[in-house]
Enzyme design. Structure first.
Site, short mmCIF file in Angstrom:
data_model
loop_
_atom_site.label_atom_id
_atom_site.label_comp_id
_atom_site.label_asym_id
_atom_site.label_seq_id
_atom_site.Cartn_x
_atom_site.Cartn_y
_atom_site.Cartn_z
CB ALA A 9 -0.94 0.01 1.21
CB SER A 34 -0.48 -2.58 3.84
OG SER A 34 0.63 -1.79 4.24
CB ALA A 78 2.29 -10.99 2.94
CB CYS A 159 16.49 4.15 -5.60
SG CYS A 159 15.35 5.53 -5.63
N GLY A 320 8.51 7.17 -10.51
CA GLY A 320 7.07 7.30 -10.39
C GLY A 320 6.30 7.17 -11.69
CB CYS A 353 13.76 11.84 -11.44
SG CYS A 353 14.40 11.93 -9.74
CE LYS A 388 10.25 15.34 -4.13
NZ LYS A 388 11.64 15.04 -3.82
#
Length: 424
Positions: A9, A34, A78, A159, A320, A353, A388
């Site tokens: 989530a 979640s 989970a 990342c 994203g 980005c 941003k």
């Protein structure tokens, strides 16, 4: 009647739930699982880590948002996915059956792969809001007694944007406090060069980021493997272009933030045919797992091969815009299967980005993300800082409303407009 379960989530999971609910038939049920009761906007974590944002400004309770949309919510982690029997086994012992499963968990943060790395060791992280709050507490102590900073991303990280962003946000905060002159800064990265970003660079990112680092007196070490971290010092081996050890560094620090490598979560790790050796979910061009055709995956948990070999291992970021397109394709493909058709939709895998530097910022657009590209652009300026902030407010508002309205396409169109104005 079908039961569609979304595992996760976060930035992928919640939009997936909204789009799937819109695409599902009235008789279908959508459930989100979640391990946390709240959503937090991960891109704002670097701001939290220097006390520019409070946690409650970027965090939302999930249950009431999903309830408004008629989406069931189970706030329990989970323990294991059982794709052979179409079940998710939960930490509390329950079993959740599904007809279709969408894995949108994000990664497991592999701090344990390097001795002394991470919030339980001697470095900070901005990967989770809990980490960012821990980093903020350490930061407030640091600015009282400043010293050297080591910041960056370790081998296997995928990342890099947040590492650059947090580097520059710290630099800006130090200047505002008028103590920048007391803080030597070193950027350590597995990238082969500054601005590589796990994408073989975007536009002129290499020269632009090198110029920014020189201007701000930030030293860098590329092709770097962090071998060990101790209290106040980091052991780094710099490699040459052939991947052979070139020089060993022992870097003293008073404060450090290093992004870790990512892995797949324990609930899917090691399931043959579902995930690769690192635990990332294998998918085809329709976001569907080849072995288990009723299992889909979106976001950071997806397996994507690197764009090219690098001397020190680097992963590929899932930004994203890419995640947004994965979500849309998956929702439409599941609906097609519900109607008895084969999936046809493909994610665009474009990348956008926005990295805030505190008083300026850098932005890149890669269409598509993996070269060769139709658009390959990197720019910087005060407008990125403003964009941003606006993006943060818009996305949080979007989650509160529970809407699947796309946002990244708007950013691309606006950025393309800026590019055209510069050309003229």
């Amino acid at each position: 009647m079908a039961h569609i379960v979304i595992l996760g989530a976060g930035l992928g999971g919640l939009p997936m739930a909204f789009e799937m609910k819109e695409q599902a038939r009235q008789t279908d049920t959508v459930t989100v699982i979640s391990n946390a009761p709240n959503f937090h906007f991960v891109p704002s974590n670097p701001w939290v880590a220097v006390d520019w944002r409070d946690r409650d400004e970027i965090e939302l309770p999930i249950a009431p948002i999903l309830a408004k949309k008629g989406i069931a919510f189970i706030p329990v982690g989970a323990q294991r996915v059982d794709p052979e029997h179409n079940k998710v086994l939960l930490d509390d012992g329950r079993e959740v059956d599904y007809d279709y499963l969408v894995i949108a968990t994000g990664p497991k943060l592999a701090f344990d792969e390097i001795e002394g790395l991470g919030p339980q060791g001697f470095t900070q992280s901005v990967c989770h809001v809990d980490h960012a709050e821990h980093a903020k507490d350490a930061w407030m102590k640091f600015v009282e007694e400043p010293g050297p900073i080591v910041v960056g991303a370790v081998q296997g990280a995928s990342c890099f944007g947040p590492a650059y962003e947090y580097t520059m946000i710290m630099e800006t905060d130090l200047r505002r406090r008028k103590i920048r002159d007391k803080v030597p800064m070193t950027y350590v990265t597995s990238e082969p060069y500054i601005g590589h970003l796990g994408l073989n660079g975007v536009g002129d990112s290499k020269s632009l980021m090198e110029s920014i680092f020189r201007d701000k007196a930030i030293r860098w070490i590329c092709n770097a493997k962090v071998t060990k971290v101790e209290q106040g010092q980091m052991y780094v081996t710099e490699h040459d272009d052939d991947g052979k050890p070139k020089k060993d560094h022992v870097l003293p620090f008073k404060y450090s933030m290093m992004l870790p490598a990512f892995k797949g979560i324990d609930a899917v790790f090691g399931i043959e045919g579902l995930v690769n050796p690192r635990g990332f979910v294998l998918i085809d061009e329709h976001q569907r797992n080849p072995r288990y055709p009723n299992v889909f995956a979106v976001g950071v948990c997806v397996a994507i091969a690197p764009t090219e070999p690098t001397p020190v291992p680097t992963g590929v970021p899932k930004t994203g815009f890419m995640i947004e397109s994965m979500v849309t394709a998956t929702a439409h493909n599941i609906r097609a299967m519900l109607d008895g058709f084969n999936p046809t939709q493909k994610a665009t895998w474009n990348a956008v980005c926005l990295a805030d530097f505190g008083d300026r910022g850098a932005a890149f657009i890669a269409l598509p993300q993996i070269p060769p590209r139709n658009v390959n652009w990197f720019g910087e300026g005060y407008w990125v800082h403003l964009a941003k902030i606006a993006f943060e407010k818009y996305f949080i508002r979007k989650m509160k409303k529970g809407t699947s309205e796309p946002i990244y396409e708007k950013i691309v169109m606006q950025a393309m407009g800026i590019m055209k104005m510069k050309d003229h």
